[in-house]
Design a protein around this motif. Sequence first.
Motif, PDB file in Angstrom:
ATOM      1  N   UNK A   6      55.382 -23.886  76.432  1.00 23.50           N
ATOM      2  CA  UNK A   6      56.521 -23.064  75.556  1.00 23.50           C
ATOM      3  C   UNK A   6      57.229 -22.171  76.505  1.00 23.50           C
ATOM      4  N   UNK A   7      58.615 -22.155  76.474  1.00 27.24           N
ATOM      5  CA  UNK A   7      59.326 -21.540  76.735  1.00 27.24           C
ATOM      6  C   UNK A   7      59.963 -20.060  75.709  1.00 27.24           C
ATOM      7  N   UNK A   8      60.307 -19.147  76.955  1.00 25.62           N
ATOM      8  CA  UNK A   8      60.414 -17.233  75.456  1.00 25.62           C
ATOM      9  C   UNK A   8      61.583 -16.130  76.987  1.00 25.62           C
ATOM     10  N   UNK A   9      62.326 -16.287  76.263  1.00 25.97           N
ATOM     11  CA  UNK A   9      63.473 -15.302  76.377  1.00 25.97           C
ATOM     12  C   UNK A   9      62.963 -14.174  75.375  1.00 25.97           C
ATOM     13  N   UNK A 113      67.087 -18.260  71.184  1.00 28.77           N
ATOM     14  CA  UNK A 113      66.258 -20.462  71.539  1.00 28.77           C
ATOM     15  C   UNK A 113      66.788 -20.363  72.066  1.00 28.77           C
ATOM     16  N   UNK A 114      68.185 -21.002  72.448  1.00 27.56           N
ATOM     17  CA  UNK A 114      68.969 -21.958  73.594  1.00 27.56           C
ATOM     18  C   UNK A 114      68.765 -21.162  74.741  1.00 27.56           C
ATOM     19  N   UNK A 115      68.937 -20.263  74.800  1.00 28.11           N
ATOM     20  CA  UNK A 115      68.863 -19.248  76.020  1.00 28.11           C
ATOM     21  C   UNK A 115      66.774 -19.817  76.417  1.00 28.11           C
ATOM     22  N   UNK A 116      66.027 -19.468  76.307  1.00 31.66           N
ATOM     23  CA  UNK A 116      64.756 -19.270  75.877  1.00 31.66           C
ATOM     24  C   UNK A 116      64.886 -21.515  76.778  1.00 31.66           C
ATOM     25  N   UNK A 117      65.201 -22.001  75.970  1.00 35.71           N
ATOM     26  CA  UNK A 117      66.146 -23.925  76.977  1.00 35.71           C
ATOM     27  C   UNK A 117      66.103 -23.728  77.999  1.00 35.71           C
TER      28      UNK A 117
END
Length: 130
Positions: A6-9, A113-117
């Motif tokens: 999982x990635x987080x911004x 969410x797109x920045x996190x991706x």
Amino acid sequence: MAEIVLGFDFGIKRIGIAMGNTLTGHAQPLAVIHAADNATRFAQIGELIAQWQPARLVVGEPRHPDGAEHEMTARCRRFANQLQGRYNLPVVMVDERYSSAVISARRGEVIDDRAASIILQQYFDEHVPH
């Protein structure tokens, strides 16, 4: 063996979350948390961690274009430490200087969410053999 990541911004108003796996090395937007208080934020993050069972977490580390740290750098590190402490998972920091810049957004559009991706994809590109 493939691992879910999982990635987080991290942001003060919102936290963007993305997911992907080490088999495909591809990240995709997952969720945006709008909660202002930590208890609600971490409850929602905990639900996603329980659902996806990630092997590790990736947090974007913002910096000035020249690489210098700023106020959000320390906040993101603190958030990463809280994730590691609460969920006992390895946390990797990734330079996110240009994650939001690559996304074209209309005014008022939520893109966290797109920045996190993009942050998670950068992790895959740098750490997962192709």
